[in-house]
Scaffold this motif. Structure first.
Motif, PDB file in Angstrom:
ATOM      1  N   ILE A 139      53.044  13.887  21.296  1.00 16.23           N
ATOM      2  CA  ILE A 139      54.240  14.336  21.769  1.00 16.23           C
ATOM      3  C   ILE A 139      54.150  16.028  22.460  1.00 16.23           C
ATOM      4  CG2 ILE A 139      56.365  15.691  20.752  1.00 16.23           C
ATOM      5  CD1 ILE A 139      56.292  12.550  20.156  1.00 16.23           C
ATOM      6  N   LYS A 153      56.247  19.102  24.368  1.00 17.71           N
ATOM      7  CA  LYS A 153      57.572  19.543  24.364  1.00 17.71           C
ATOM      8  C   LYS A 153      58.881  18.621  23.984  1.00 17.71           C
ATOM      9  CE  LYS A 153      56.228  22.566  28.331  1.00 17.71           C
ATOM     10  NZ  LYS A 153      56.537  23.186  29.557  1.00 17.71           N
ATOM     11  N   GLY A 154      58.455  18.161  22.769  1.00 17.27           N
ATOM     12  CA  GLY A 154      59.798  17.443  22.252  1.00 17.27           C
ATOM     13  C   GLY A 154      59.784  15.823  22.706  1.00 17.27           C
ATOM     14  N   ALA A 155      58.971  15.578  23.719  1.00 19.73           N
ATOM     15  CA  ALA A 155      58.994  14.034  24.046  1.00 19.73           C
ATOM     16  C   ALA A 155      57.829  13.228  23.784  1.00 19.73           C
ATOM     17  CB  ALA A 155      59.463  14.250  25.736  1.00 19.73           C
ATOM     18  N   GLN A 156      57.888  12.060  23.633  1.00 20.71           N
ATOM     19  CA  GLN A 156      56.873  11.128  23.462  1.00 20.71           C
ATOM     20  C   GLN A 156      56.292  10.906  24.847  1.00 20.71           C
ATOM     21  OE1 GLN A 156      57.096   7.797  20.887  1.00 20.71           O
ATOM     22  NE2 GLN A 156      54.738   7.397  21.041  1.00 20.71           N
ATOM     23  N   LEU A 157      55.251  11.166  25.280  1.00 20.61           N
ATOM     24  CA  LEU A 157      54.528  10.977  26.549  1.00 20.61           C
ATOM     25  C   LEU A 157      53.503   9.858  26.446  1.00 20.61           C
ATOM     26  CD1 LEU A 157      54.114  14.242  28.350  1.00 20.61           C
ATOM     27  CD2 LEU A 157      55.904  12.659  28.165  1.00 20.61           C
ATOM     28  N   SER A 164      49.204   5.830  28.232  1.00 19.09           N
ATOM     29  CA  SER A 164      50.473   6.209  28.575  1.00 19.09           C
ATOM     30  C   SER A 164      50.928   5.376  29.683  1.00 19.09           C
ATOM     31  CB  SER A 164      50.486   7.644  28.935  1.00 19.09           C
ATOM     32  OG  SER A 164      49.475   8.049  30.219  1.00 19.09           O
ATOM     33  N   ARG A 221      54.352  14.969  34.454  1.00 15.74           N
ATOM     34  CA  ARG A 221      54.601  13.296  34.312  1.00 15.74           C
ATOM     35  C   ARG A 221      53.627  12.564  35.492  1.00 15.74           C
ATOM     36  NH1 ARG A 221      56.682  15.995  30.560  1.00 15.74           N
ATOM     37  NH2 ARG A 221      58.748  15.357  29.563  1.00 15.74           N
TER      38      ARG A 221
END
Length: 225
Positions: A161, A163-167, A183, A120
């Motif tokens: 997406i 690993k399952g998260a919207q970045l 982002s 992140r």
């Protein structure tokens, strides 16, 4: 302009990645931008040629997109190119350029990633913590994650997406042209980040502040992390 000094940059790659994990919880990605009070936006880019890095900052009025201030700096490139650690390669020279600004931009768009990053902590996120102002990453190519190609019309978008998260979002800033990868860096939210990128884009694919910084830096680098 005011800049918080958070840490030294002279770290080994393993320590640099560990620092990113330590800093990431400080990021705020749920803060809507106050567009009715936004008066200036800065574009940030870096070119690396040989062993020299040159950073450029271009501040434009918003929403008119007229250039009102520029700053640049150059220094020896001391950190190697390692995917995911771009901030440690380019951060020091960007900060050197930012220190020359007389104004305090209302938001920053970086040529690179924000939180669209395995830890992140893309360059827009990492430098956002130093600036404590709204920062957005706008990359030219995908770094991580999966997405469905957005519709070919300007303004179309699709979620990215990882690993399952919207970045982030994959945003079509110009009809029929390759999308960009947007982002949040820090102190913004994803809707605001996409709106800022789109509203600062005119005839070309990249937002005007970033294009102007790209020209000033003499950049040919396509790195986006």
């Amino acid at each position: 302009m005011k800049i918080d000094h958070l840490h030294d940059w002279n770290l080994a790659p393993k320590a640099a990645a560990a620092l990113q994990l330590e800093l990431a919880p400080q990021l705020k990605s749920d803060v809507p931008l106050a567009f009715d009070r936004l008066e200036t936006v800065a574009g940030v880019d870096v070119s690396v040629k040989g062993k020299v890095s040159r950073a450029a900052i271009v501040v434009v009025s918003y929403p008119q997109l007229e250039v009102i201030e520029t700053a640049s700096a150059q220094r020896e490139t001391s950190f190697p190119y390692i995917p995911g650690l771009l901030a440690f390669r380019e951060g020091p020279v960007i900060l050197a350029a930012l220190e020359q600004l007389r104004s305090e931009p209302g938001a920053f768009i970086f040529d690179g990633m924000g939180q669209m990053h395995p830890r992140r902590m893309g360059i827009a996120a990492h430098l956002g913590l130093w600036l404590q102002g709204p920062t957005v990453g706008c990359g030219k190519t995908r770094y991580i994650g999966d997405y469905v190609e957005p519709a070919p019309t300007k303004g179309s978008r699709s979620p990215l997406i990882y690993k399952g998260a919207q970045l982030g979002v994959v945003l079509r800033t110009r009809a029929g042209v390759k999308p960009v990868f947007v982002s949040v860096g820090h102190l913004a939210d994803l809707e605001s980040a996409a709106r800022l990128a789109l509203s600062t884009t005119t005839r070309y694919r990249l937002p005007e502040p970033v294009r102007a910084a790209h020209r000033l830096a003499g950049s040919s680098s396509m790195a986006d992390d």
